[in-house]
Enzyme design. Structure first.
Site, PDB file in Angstrom:
ATOM      1  N   ASP A  24     -11.250   2.857   3.879  1.00  0.00           N
ATOM      2  CA  ASP A  24     -11.513   1.422   3.846  1.00  0.00           C
ATOM      3  C   ASP A  24     -12.993   1.127   3.619  1.00  0.00           C
ATOM      4  OD1 ASP A  24      -9.558  -0.534   4.045  1.00  0.00           O
ATOM      5  OD2 ASP A  24      -9.241  -0.201   6.195  1.00  0.00           O
TER       6      ASP A  24
ATOM      7  N   GLN B 205      -4.906  -1.220   9.605  1.00  0.00           N
ATOM      8  CA  GLN B 205      -4.814  -2.564   9.034  1.00  0.00           C
ATOM      9  C   GLN B 205      -5.363  -3.605  10.000  1.00  0.00           C
ATOM     10  OE1 GLN B 205      -3.891  -3.054   5.909  1.00  0.00           O
ATOM     11  NE2 GLN B 205      -3.793  -5.272   5.865  1.00  0.00           N
TER      12      GLN B 205
ATOM     13  N   LYS C  40       0.830  -1.208   0.000  1.00  0.00           N
ATOM     14  CA  LYS C  40       0.000   0.000   0.000  1.00  0.00           C
ATOM     15  C   LYS C  40       0.863   1.257   0.000  1.00  0.00           C
ATOM     16  CE  LYS C  40      -3.869  -2.366   2.160  1.00  0.00           C
ATOM     17  NZ  LYS C  40      -4.781  -2.570   3.279  1.00  0.00           N
TER      18      LYS C  40
HETATM   19  N1  L34 Z   1      -8.044  -2.282   7.211  1.00  0.00           N
HETATM   20  N2  L34 Z   1      -7.309  -4.400   6.699  1.00  0.00           N
HETATM   21  C1  L34 Z   1      -7.818  -3.227   6.297  1.00  0.00           C
HETATM   22  N3  L34 Z   1      -8.095  -2.974   4.995  1.00  0.00           N
HETATM   23  C2  L34 Z   1      -7.857  -3.917   4.048  1.00  0.00           C
HETATM   24  O1  L34 Z   1      -8.200  -3.678   2.775  1.00  0.00           O
HETATM   25  C3  L34 Z   1      -7.286  -5.128   4.424  1.00  0.00           C
HETATM   26  N4  L34 Z   1      -6.945  -6.122   3.523  1.00  0.00           N
HETATM   27  C4  L34 Z   1      -7.161  -7.516   3.919  1.00  0.00           C
HETATM   28  C5  L34 Z   1      -6.439  -7.706   5.258  1.00  0.00           C
HETATM   29  N5  L34 Z   1      -6.634  -6.603   6.171  1.00  0.00           N
HETATM   30  C6  L34 Z   1      -7.058  -5.368   5.786  1.00  0.00           C
HETATM   31  C7  L34 Z   1      -6.069  -6.042   2.521  1.00  0.00           C
HETATM   32  O2  L34 Z   1      -5.566  -5.013   2.137  1.00  0.00           O
HETATM   33  C8  L34 Z   1      -6.533  -8.273   2.780  1.00  0.00           C
HETATM   34  N6  L34 Z   1      -5.844  -7.277   1.979  1.00  0.00           N
HETATM   35  C9  L34 Z   1      -5.052  -7.574   0.853  1.00  0.00           C
HETATM   36  C10 L34 Z   1      -4.503  -6.601   0.036  1.00  0.00           C
HETATM   37  C11 L34 Z   1      -3.737  -6.917  -1.055  1.00  0.00           C
HETATM   38  C12 L34 Z   1      -3.467  -8.214  -1.378  1.00  0.00           C
HETATM   39  C13 L34 Z   1      -4.005  -9.199  -0.586  1.00  0.00           C
HETATM   40  C14 L34 Z   1      -4.784  -8.885   0.514  1.00  0.00           C
HETATM   41  C15 L34 Z   1      -2.593  -8.540  -2.544  1.00  0.00           C
HETATM   42  O3  L34 Z   1      -2.194  -7.664  -3.254  1.00  0.00           O
HETATM   43  N7  L34 Z   1      -2.265  -9.824  -2.768  1.00  0.00           N
HETATM   44  C16 L34 Z   1      -1.389 -10.248  -3.807  1.00  0.00           C
HETATM   45  C17 L34 Z   1      -0.441 -11.300  -3.289  1.00  0.00           C
HETATM   46  C18 L34 Z   1       0.479 -10.760  -2.253  1.00  0.00           C
HETATM   47  C19 L34 Z   1       1.282 -11.843  -1.558  1.00  0.00           C
HETATM   48  O4  L34 Z   1       2.228 -12.347  -2.157  1.00  0.00           O
HETATM   49  O5  L34 Z   1       0.918 -12.157  -0.424  1.00  0.00           O
HETATM   50  C20 L34 Z   1      -2.196 -10.823  -4.957  1.00  0.00           C
HETATM   51  O6  L34 Z   1      -1.717 -10.785  -6.096  1.00  0.00           O
HETATM   52  O7  L34 Z   1      -3.288 -11.314  -4.723  1.00  0.00           O
END
Ligand code: L34
Length: 284
Positions: free
Chosen positions: A119, A96, A52
């Site tokens: 959010d 988060q 982020k």
């Molecule tokens: N307050 N908490 C708050 N806001 C959020 O919007 C989140 N979340 C979830 C967990 N807690 C939070 C996220 O941001 C989950 N989450 C999130 C964001 C991005 C990705 C996954 C979960 C992401 O970009 N995933 C990558 C893989 C990253 C890796 O290697 O782990 C993908 O390509 O899916």
């Protein structure tokens, strides 16, 4: 058009569009400001938070990360949020999740000023979604909003379609149901007490999987030609698996999101979009 929905590429395009918009906002007098608060050192949270930060910096958002010890008291965290609520350079506040057990998550979310809740978790924002208020400031949760953007950019029609959502969380299942309903889908929400999950999924034109159970939805459960959106991010050993068994689902779906590289990057792009929206609302 390819069958695999490239969330990474779509997210990048959106970020580049936002970057141009941010340049204009800067010229008007102020860049958008985002503060991310992280408590403790959950490794997954570390990864997401740093992604982020990186995304924000790249497109010119003035971003700040505040890291607090796992042992921080609820009172101290609420006090920090109060300071950020009153800081005019902060347009968006994100705490988060998950938070440690001794902190009441709901209380923390409610303490964030609704107009800084990028959010989209505050009850004012979820309430405005629930009651279909489109003419007021309303932030929508980043993951569900990201799914809508994916569908839009892929030219997938929602109106009149059967959409089945697997999972009823406050972060994904419930808000995506409302966003799809608002766009005139016929929405079904499934959960652990659903009688016949396969039958519910089988009649879906759009399947949204958000349960957090690795590969639980298999190709045989999916209607030929359905669009499959996989929100699951399950760490199994060193691998990252979705809630959908990609190999078998890909054979029947007309379009499908991969994990990683599907919904995840969109979540982050939507946080950027919401932060720009917050800056426009707050003015210079
Ligand atoms: N307050 N908490 C708050 N806001 C959020 O919007 C989140 N979340 C979830 C967990 N807690 C939070 C996220 O941001 C989950 N989450 C999130 C964001 C991005 C990705 C996954 C979960 C992401 O970009 N995933 C990558 C893989 C990253 C890796 O290697 O782990 C993908 O390509 O899916």
């Amino acid at each position: 058009m390819s069958k695999i929905i490239d969330g990474k590429k779509i997210a990048k395009n959106i970020r580049m569009e936002l970057k141009e918009e941010i340049t204009k906002l800067k010229n008007e007098g102020r860049a958008p400001g985002l503060t991310v608060v992280m408590v403790g050192n959950n490794p997954a949270s570390e990864t997401y938070v740093s992604m982020k930060e990186k995304a924000a910096e790249e497109i010119g958002i003035n971003s700040k990360l505040i890291k607090k010890e796992e042992s921080i008291s609820e009172e101290a965290l609420l006090k920090l949020i109060d300071q950020l609520n009153n800081d005019n350079t902060v347009d968006g506040i994100l705490v988060q999740l998950p938070l440690p057990d001794h902190i009441d998550e709901k209380k923390v979310i409610e303490s964030i000023k609704a107009d800084k809740d990028v959010d989209g978790f505050h009850p004012i924002n979820t309430g405005r979604l629930f009651s279909g208020q489109e003419d007021v400031l309303r932030y929508e949760a980043c993951t569900p909003l990201g799914i809508i953007r994916l569908l839009e950019r892929e030219g997938i029609e929602i109106d009149g379609k059967n959409a089945t959502i697997v999972g009823r969380s406050n972060i994904v299942g419930k808000p995506i149901a409302h966003l799809l309903l608002e766009r005139h889908a016929t929405v079904t929400i499934c959960h652990s007490h659903t009688k016949d999950l396969k039958a519910e999924i089988k009649r879906a034109d759009i399947v949204v999987a958000a349960v957090g159970r690795p590969e639980m939805i298999t190709g045989d459960m999916i209607q030929e030609g359905a669009v499959v959106i996989d929100v699951g991010i399950n760490r199994v050993g060193k691998k990252l698996l979705g809630d959908v068994e990609f190999k078998t689902a890909k054979k029947v779906a007309s379009k499908i999101t991969p994990v990683p590289g599907g919904v995840g990057p969109m979540t982050i792009a939507m946080l950027m979009e919401n932060t720009v929206k917050a800056r426009k609302y707050h003015g210079v």
